[in-house]
Design an enzyme around this catalytic site. Sequence first.
Site, PDB file in Angstrom:
ATOM      1  N   ASP A 226      39.061  42.492  49.126  1.00  0.00           N
ATOM      2  CA  ASP A 226      37.762  42.714  48.502  1.00  0.00           C
ATOM      3  C   ASP A 226      37.914  43.911  47.591  1.00  0.00           C
ATOM      4  O   ASP A 226      38.433  44.953  47.995  1.00  0.00           O
ATOM      5  CB  ASP A 226      36.647  42.938  49.528  1.00  0.00           C
ATOM      6  CG  ASP A 226      35.302  42.630  48.886  1.00  0.00           C
ATOM      7  OD1 ASP A 226      35.037  41.436  48.618  1.00  0.00           O
ATOM      8  OD2 ASP A 226      34.530  43.567  48.609  1.00  0.00           O
ATOM      9  N   SER A 227      37.513  43.716  46.359  1.00  0.00           N
ATOM     10  CA  SER A 227      37.807  44.736  45.361  1.00  0.00           C
ATOM     11  C   SER A 227      36.705  44.790  44.316  1.00  0.00           C
ATOM     12  O   SER A 227      35.855  43.903  44.246  1.00  0.00           O
ATOM     13  CB  SER A 227      39.156  44.431  44.697  1.00  0.00           C
ATOM     14  OG  SER A 227      39.241  43.067  44.336  1.00  0.00           O
TER      15      SER A 227
ATOM     16  N   ARG B 297      45.188  47.127  43.840  1.00  0.00           N
ATOM     17  CA  ARG B 297      45.637  46.032  44.713  1.00  0.00           C
ATOM     18  C   ARG B 297      47.048  46.322  45.240  1.00  0.00           C
ATOM     19  O   ARG B 297      47.334  46.109  46.422  1.00  0.00           O
ATOM     20  CB  ARG B 297      45.601  44.718  43.897  1.00  0.00           C
ATOM     21  CG  ARG B 297      45.931  43.467  44.706  1.00  0.00           C
ATOM     22  CD  ARG B 297      45.387  42.216  44.033  1.00  0.00           C
ATOM     23  NE  ARG B 297      43.930  42.246  44.006  1.00  0.00           N
ATOM     24  CZ  ARG B 297      43.197  42.532  42.906  1.00  0.00           C
ATOM     25  NH1 ARG B 297      43.778  42.730  41.742  1.00  0.00           N
ATOM     26  NH2 ARG B 297      41.889  42.591  42.982  1.00  0.00           N
TER      27      ARG B 297
ATOM     28  N   ASN C 284      43.825  34.643  40.315  1.00  0.00           N
ATOM     29  CA  ASN C 284      44.411  35.876  39.757  1.00  0.00           C
ATOM     30  C   ASN C 284      44.794  36.863  40.861  1.00  0.00           C
ATOM     31  O   ASN C 284      45.849  37.489  40.801  1.00  0.00           O
ATOM     32  CB  ASN C 284      43.427  36.536  38.784  1.00  0.00           C
ATOM     33  CG  ASN C 284      43.348  35.763  37.486  1.00  0.00           C
ATOM     34  OD1 ASN C 284      44.338  35.640  36.779  1.00  0.00           O
ATOM     35  ND2 ASN C 284      42.177  35.226  37.202  1.00  0.00           N
TER      36      ASN C 284
ATOM     37  N   GLY D 179      39.135  39.688  35.002  1.00  0.00           N
ATOM     38  CA  GLY D 179      37.952  40.500  35.309  1.00  0.00           C
ATOM     39  C   GLY D 179      37.703  41.581  34.269  1.00  0.00           C
ATOM     40  O   GLY D 179      37.634  41.320  33.067  1.00  0.00           O
ATOM     41  N   TYR D 180      37.590  42.824  34.741  1.00  0.00           N
ATOM     42  CA  TYR D 180      37.255  43.955  33.866  1.00  0.00           C
ATOM     43  C   TYR D 180      38.488  44.579  33.195  1.00  0.00           C
ATOM     44  O   TYR D 180      38.363  45.611  32.520  1.00  0.00           O
ATOM     45  CB  TYR D 180      36.528  45.030  34.685  1.00  0.00           C
ATOM     46  CG  TYR D 180      35.205  44.558  35.249  1.00  0.00           C
ATOM     47  CD1 TYR D 180      34.028  44.645  34.510  1.00  0.00           C
ATOM     48  CD2 TYR D 180      35.128  44.011  36.530  1.00  0.00           C
ATOM     49  CE1 TYR D 180      32.820  44.203  35.024  1.00  0.00           C
ATOM     50  CE2 TYR D 180      33.927  43.570  37.060  1.00  0.00           C
ATOM     51  CZ  TYR D 180      32.779  43.667  36.302  1.00  0.00           C
ATOM     52  OH  TYR D 180      31.575  43.218  36.813  1.00  0.00           O
TER      53      TYR D 180
ATOM     54  N   LYS E 133      50.810  46.842  35.315  1.00  0.00           N
ATOM     55  CA  LYS E 133      49.584  46.921  36.117  1.00  0.00           C
ATOM     56  C   LYS E 133      49.929  46.999  37.606  1.00  0.00           C
ATOM     57  O   LYS E 133      49.362  47.807  38.344  1.00  0.00           O
ATOM     58  CB  LYS E 133      48.681  45.705  35.829  1.00  0.00           C
ATOM     59  CG  LYS E 133      47.390  45.750  36.648  1.00  0.00           C
ATOM     60  CD  LYS E 133      46.472  44.556  36.449  1.00  0.00           C
ATOM     61  CE  LYS E 133      45.332  44.611  37.469  1.00  0.00           C
ATOM     62  NZ  LYS E 133      44.503  43.410  37.492  1.00  0.00           N
TER      63      LYS E 133
END
Length: 189
Positions: free
Chosen positions: A70-71, A178, A14, A150-151, A172
């Site tokens: 990294d997120s 991102r 993703n 994810g969330y 998005k």
Amino acid sequence: MEKKIIAVASSNANKIREMSEILTEYSFVPMKDLGFDEDIAEDGKSFRENAYIKASTVAKALGVPALADDSGLCVDALGGAPGIYSSRYSGGGNAENRALLLKNMEGEEDRSAHFCCCVCLCGPDGSAVYGEGKTYGKILCAEEGSGGFGYDPLFFSDDLGKSFGVASAEEKNAVSHRARALNDLKSKI
Ligand code: IMP
């Protein structure tokens, strides 16, 4: 024109899909397609440290520049959790992580939160350039939509006025942490 190839220090399909949608002038190649298929211990204390650990490990192993992301989701009422532990929050997968977040937010009035992303482009010699981005919103009381990953179904974006779970990929990517991090990086390379 031939797209410039960038090795990605991730196996999260993703994230790699979103990178390709956001920076369309590059071709993002997952590390395992280039012969690196090991787990990297993410033992840094910040998004930035973890992004560097991932990018530098892959860049040094493959001998080519590598990009890492990294997120995570930082929730004010939970003191910034799950933060850098977002992918490992429940010990299960995305659905279990969302269920735990909903449980931990039960009865909570302050639902403000933000996604954070740090991207790191690293050379085989360890040199690094970073990009950082955030996007703000609220944690919903129930999932809305099933898009993204994810969330996303629990995150109501202040910019979009709707959840990332119902937003299109284009919507998005116009406001995401991102996209902001990648565009920040792009302005520096
Ligand atoms: P990482 O692979 O350690 O960077 O963990 C990233 C985790 O943060 C993901 O597995 C998701 O749980 C969460 N996350 C990061 N970015 C997003 C996003 O764009 N949408 C939803 N969840 C995200």
